[in-house]
Design an enzyme around this catalytic site. Structure first.
Site, PDB file in Angstrom:
ATOM      1  N   THR A 198      -4.585   2.622  -5.417  1.00  0.00           N
ATOM      2  CA  THR A 198      -4.267   3.454  -4.361  1.00  0.00           C
ATOM      3  C   THR A 198      -5.560   4.221  -4.031  1.00  0.00           C
ATOM      4  O   THR A 198      -6.324   4.565  -4.837  1.00  0.00           O
ATOM      5  CB  THR A 198      -3.030   4.568  -4.339  1.00  0.00           C
ATOM      6  OG1 THR A 198      -3.324   5.395  -3.176  1.00  0.00           O
ATOM      7  CG2 THR A 198      -3.206   5.529  -5.539  1.00  0.00           C
ATOM      8  N   ARG A 199      -5.825   4.582  -3.008  1.00  0.00           N
ATOM      9  CA  ARG A 199      -7.055   5.701  -2.478  1.00  0.00           C
ATOM     10  C   ARG A 199      -6.485   6.832  -1.659  1.00  0.00           C
ATOM     11  O   ARG A 199      -7.107   7.647  -1.355  1.00  0.00           O
ATOM     12  CB  ARG A 199      -8.160   4.875  -1.624  1.00  0.00           C
ATOM     13  CG  ARG A 199      -7.817   4.093  -0.671  1.00  0.00           C
ATOM     14  CD  ARG A 199      -8.729   3.812   0.319  1.00  0.00           C
ATOM     15  NE  ARG A 199      -8.678   4.486   1.233  1.00  0.00           N
ATOM     16  CZ  ARG A 199      -8.142   4.321   2.349  1.00  0.00           C
ATOM     17  NH1 ARG A 199      -7.434   3.022   2.641  1.00  0.00           N
ATOM     18  NH2 ARG A 199      -8.201   5.002   3.511  1.00  0.00           N
ATOM     19  N   HIS A 203       3.077  10.222  -2.211  1.00  0.00           N
ATOM     20  CA  HIS A 203       4.263  11.119  -1.846  1.00  0.00           C
ATOM     21  C   HIS A 203       5.731  10.374  -2.275  1.00  0.00           C
ATOM     22  O   HIS A 203       5.430   9.286  -2.996  1.00  0.00           O
ATOM     23  CB  HIS A 203       4.145  11.382  -0.595  1.00  0.00           C
ATOM     24  CG  HIS A 203       2.551  12.038   0.088  1.00  0.00           C
ATOM     25  ND1 HIS A 203       2.565  13.129  -0.184  1.00  0.00           N
ATOM     26  CD2 HIS A 203       1.784  11.655   0.662  1.00  0.00           C
ATOM     27  CE1 HIS A 203       1.303  13.654  -0.112  1.00  0.00           C
ATOM     28  NE2 HIS A 203       0.949  12.667   0.721  1.00  0.00           N
ATOM     29  N   HIS A 206       5.560   6.557  -1.859  1.00  0.00           N
ATOM     30  CA  HIS A 206       4.918   5.585  -2.959  1.00  0.00           C
ATOM     31  C   HIS A 206       5.380   5.757  -4.085  1.00  0.00           C
ATOM     32  O   HIS A 206       5.865   4.560  -5.099  1.00  0.00           O
ATOM     33  CB  HIS A 206       3.457   6.140  -2.983  1.00  0.00           C
ATOM     34  CG  HIS A 206       2.614   6.572  -1.763  1.00  0.00           C
ATOM     35  ND1 HIS A 206       2.652   7.737  -1.180  1.00  0.00           N
ATOM     36  CD2 HIS A 206       1.911   5.523  -1.242  1.00  0.00           C
ATOM     37  CE1 HIS A 206       1.845   7.624   0.156  1.00  0.00           C
ATOM     38  NE2 HIS A 206       1.477   6.295  -0.026  1.00  0.00           N
ATOM     39  N   ARG A 292       1.842  -2.960   2.626  1.00  0.00           N
ATOM     40  CA  ARG A 292       0.946  -3.322   4.107  1.00  0.00           C
ATOM     41  C   ARG A 292      -0.258  -2.850   4.078  1.00  0.00           C
ATOM     42  O   ARG A 292      -0.793  -1.894   3.616  1.00  0.00           O
ATOM     43  CB  ARG A 292       1.990  -2.394   5.074  1.00  0.00           C
ATOM     44  CG  ARG A 292       2.004  -2.775   6.193  1.00  0.00           C
ATOM     45  CD  ARG A 292       2.712  -1.713   7.168  1.00  0.00           C
ATOM     46  NE  ARG A 292       3.030  -2.368   8.629  1.00  0.00           N
ATOM     47  CZ  ARG A 292       2.186  -2.112   9.274  1.00  0.00           C
ATOM     48  NH1 ARG A 292       1.160  -1.588   9.019  1.00  0.00           N
ATOM     49  NH2 ARG A 292       2.165  -2.748  10.506  1.00  0.00           N
TER      50      ARG A 292
END
Ligand code: PPS
Length: 575
Positions: A198-199, A203, A206, A292
């Protein structure tokens, strides 16, 4: 040690750091070697080359590997590798390092991190590279923009010897190399590990997604966020990491771990997903979550460069060859009547779905508005609010521009007093004359000198703003492009309000408080703004004030009202 862990890509974990004796030898020999100061991207790439994150690569790509990676997604020996990792240098530098030269690769402080024994220098077709790797030559794609506008034209390759990994002072315990992570997994008895890339801050959506992914494949979870270079405008990694740390206790005990990855992302969508999976394999992970539009950027109009599931499709093709199993995920959305998250393809017809976009999140933070419990965790909100306080707690700059004698300084001083009276934030005034005395005493009034002067003011104002203060600037600032540069510099850390004091030249000249206009007309003062030097009227002013019909107090009041409307001045109880 790592019998039960997945083998690295290419069979063994690369480690290019030489022993202490060799390191001392290289250092002693390097006195007359040419030095290359690594760009931030190159420093990230070098770190992963040296520590094996990019195994089986042992150096920046030579031409045969480069051509093959671009066209086939494979190294020349056939090993799958989707992303060109190249050391780009300028023509001038390339001319000084013929094959056989040893080059000291240094970090931004000049510390020698590695030596490259040059074997080849080649000039790539960067447009062709963009098309092959990113599927486009549109520079609005950040990977393409970097390649076409910011990279240098010569690629260098050769044997690489590492002396030390780039040093990071932040979050030391969380920066585990592939070997350290593997060691940790071995110690904990973890053999099935699903990695989450992730970047962004994470929340509830996720958290749900990662938890489901881990359960689905019965694996432990590695939250492996990128903290090297991500997309411009992303939340800074300090804030994100504190937020990830706050998230960790929401997972079942001893099932999830957090480690930071100093990767320079390219935002290459499908190829990037394959690359990410290989990197995670090198870090000991057996599974990799792809959601996605993985690492997919958008153009200025908001159109995605890749289809939402292109990355999943490409990785699906190669997962067996890589040996890392993809865990594909749809977007997780919150279904209101069920008070639960679910993948968006499983939402019952007609159900009301809630979501908060990144833009909406920022908007809410800047206005100090509520963030609902269904969206995120209170501890994460706390971290985000620290870094993104509501506007009335942020710093800002009021930047006056206008002719000499237009009334800038007078209004600026009234505004200063009013803001001090309100209290809450420190206020600094950077008046034209005062700046020229203390900051720019050596400068004259040529275009070049005026621009330097304004950039200095802009820099000081941006520092004040970033640190939560108020800067009031009142120079003439006659050039539009320079004012725009200052705006973008300041807006990185807070608000910027451009006030055009538009009092007409005739009125300024009639006032002639300092007698300069008379001298300018007489040719005694040269390059005088409005008389013998240009003034470019702003068309991007947030406020325009003509002091012909306003007292300084009324003018300052106009600005206060504007600040209030924009949220920079809040209720007294909250300041
Ligand atoms: S600039 O163009 O923004 O760098 O100018 P600034 O730093 O605001 O300085 C403007 C003040 O310098 C005095 N002064 C001149 N102004 C314009 N042109 C020339 N050639 C010039 N020479 C001296 C003038 O008093 C300006 O002050 P203000 O407060 O604007 O009247």
């Amino acid at each position: 040690m790592s019998d039960h862990l997945i083998a690295p890509h290419g069979g063994s974990l690369v480690n290019l750091i030489v022993d202490d004796d060799r390191s001392a030898e290289l250092k002693a020999a390097s006195a007359d070697w040419p030095s290359w100061d690594l760009t931030p991207r190159q420093a990230c790439d070098l770190e992963l080359l040296l520590n094996g994150g990019f195994s089986p690569l042992r150096t920046f790509l030579g031409q045969a590997d480069y051509d093959s990676v671009c066209t086939q997604m494979r190294l020349a020996d056939g090993t799958l590798w989707p992303m060109p990792i190249c050391l780009d240098v300028t023509e001038e530098f390339a001319a000084t390092i013929p094959p056989g030269t040893s080059v000291a690769l240094r970090d931004a402080e000049g510390v020698m991190l590695a030596v490259l024994h040059v074997e080849e220098i080649y000039r790539p077709d960067r447009e062709a590279e963009a098309q092959a790797v990113f599927g486009t030559t549109n520079p609005e794609h950040p990977g393409v923009g970097h390649l076409l506008n910011r990279s240098s034209p010569c690629y260098v390759s050769g044997r690489l010897e590492g002396m030390q990994l780039p040093h990071h002072y932040d979050f030391r315990p969380l920066r585990l190399t592939p070997a350290e992570l593997r060691h940790e997994f071995h110690r904990l008895g973890w053999t099935r590990i699903v990695a989450f890339q992730t970047r962004n801050p994470m929340h509830r959506a996720h958290q749900e997604l990662t938890l489901r992914a881990a359960k689905e494949v019965e694996a432990n979870l590695l939250i492996h966020p990128v903290v090297g270079l991500t997309k411009p405008g992303d939340v800074d990694h300090y804030t994100r990491t504190r937020a990830y740390q706050a998230l960790l206790p929401t997972y079942p005990r001893y099932t999830a771990m957090l480690s930071l990855l100093n990767l320079a992302m390219r935002m290459g969508g499908p190829r990037e997903a394959v690359w990410h999976a290989i990197i995670r394999k090198n870090h000991g992970c057996t599974h990799f979550i792809v959601g996605r539009d993985h690492a997919g950027p958008k153009d200025r109009a908001g159109n995605s460069f890749y289809g939402p599931y292109d990355a999943q499709q490409l990785l699906a093709k190669y997962q067996e060859e890589i040996g890392v199993q993809m865990v594909p995920f749809q977007m997780m959305v919150y279904v209101e009547d069920q008070s639960a998250y679910m993948p968006d393809d499983q939402v019952p017809e007609g159900a009301r779905v809630l979501n908060i976009s990144g833009t909406e999140l920022r908007q809410r933070l800047s206005e100090g508005r509520d963030l609902p419990e269904w969206f995120t965790f209170p501890d994460i909100v706390k971290e985000l609010r620290k870094s993104y306080p509501p506007r009335h707690k942020q710093g800002f700059t009021v930047f006056f521009t206008g002719l000499s004698g237009s009334g800038k300084s007078t209004i600026a001083n009234v505004l200063l007093v009013k803001l001090l009276e309100m209290g809450g934030r420190p206020v600094t005034i950077l008046d034209g004359d005062v700046v020229r005395k203390h900051l720019s005493s050596e400068l004259g009034f040529s275009k070049e000198h005026r621009d330097i002067n304004i950039r200095r003011i802009g820099y000081v104002a941006s520092e004040i703003t970033k640190n939560g203060g108020i800067a009031i600037c009142a120079p003439i600032a006659p050039y539009d492009a320079t004012r725009k540069d200052v705006r973008s510099m300041v807006e990185e850390g807070g608000g910027f309000i451009l006030v055009h004091v538009s009092t007409p030249l005739e009125v300024c000249e009639r006032r002639d408080r300092k007698g300069f206009y008379a001298k300018a007309r007489a040719g005694i003062i040269k390059e005088f703004t409005g008389i013998s030097d240009p003034y470019e009227e702003p068309i991007d002013a947030d406020l325009v004030i003509d002091t012909t019909g306003f007292t300084p107090e009324e003018a300052a009041q106009e600005i206060i009202l504007h600040l209030e409307r924009e949220g920079y001045i809040g209720p007294e109880s909250e300041s």
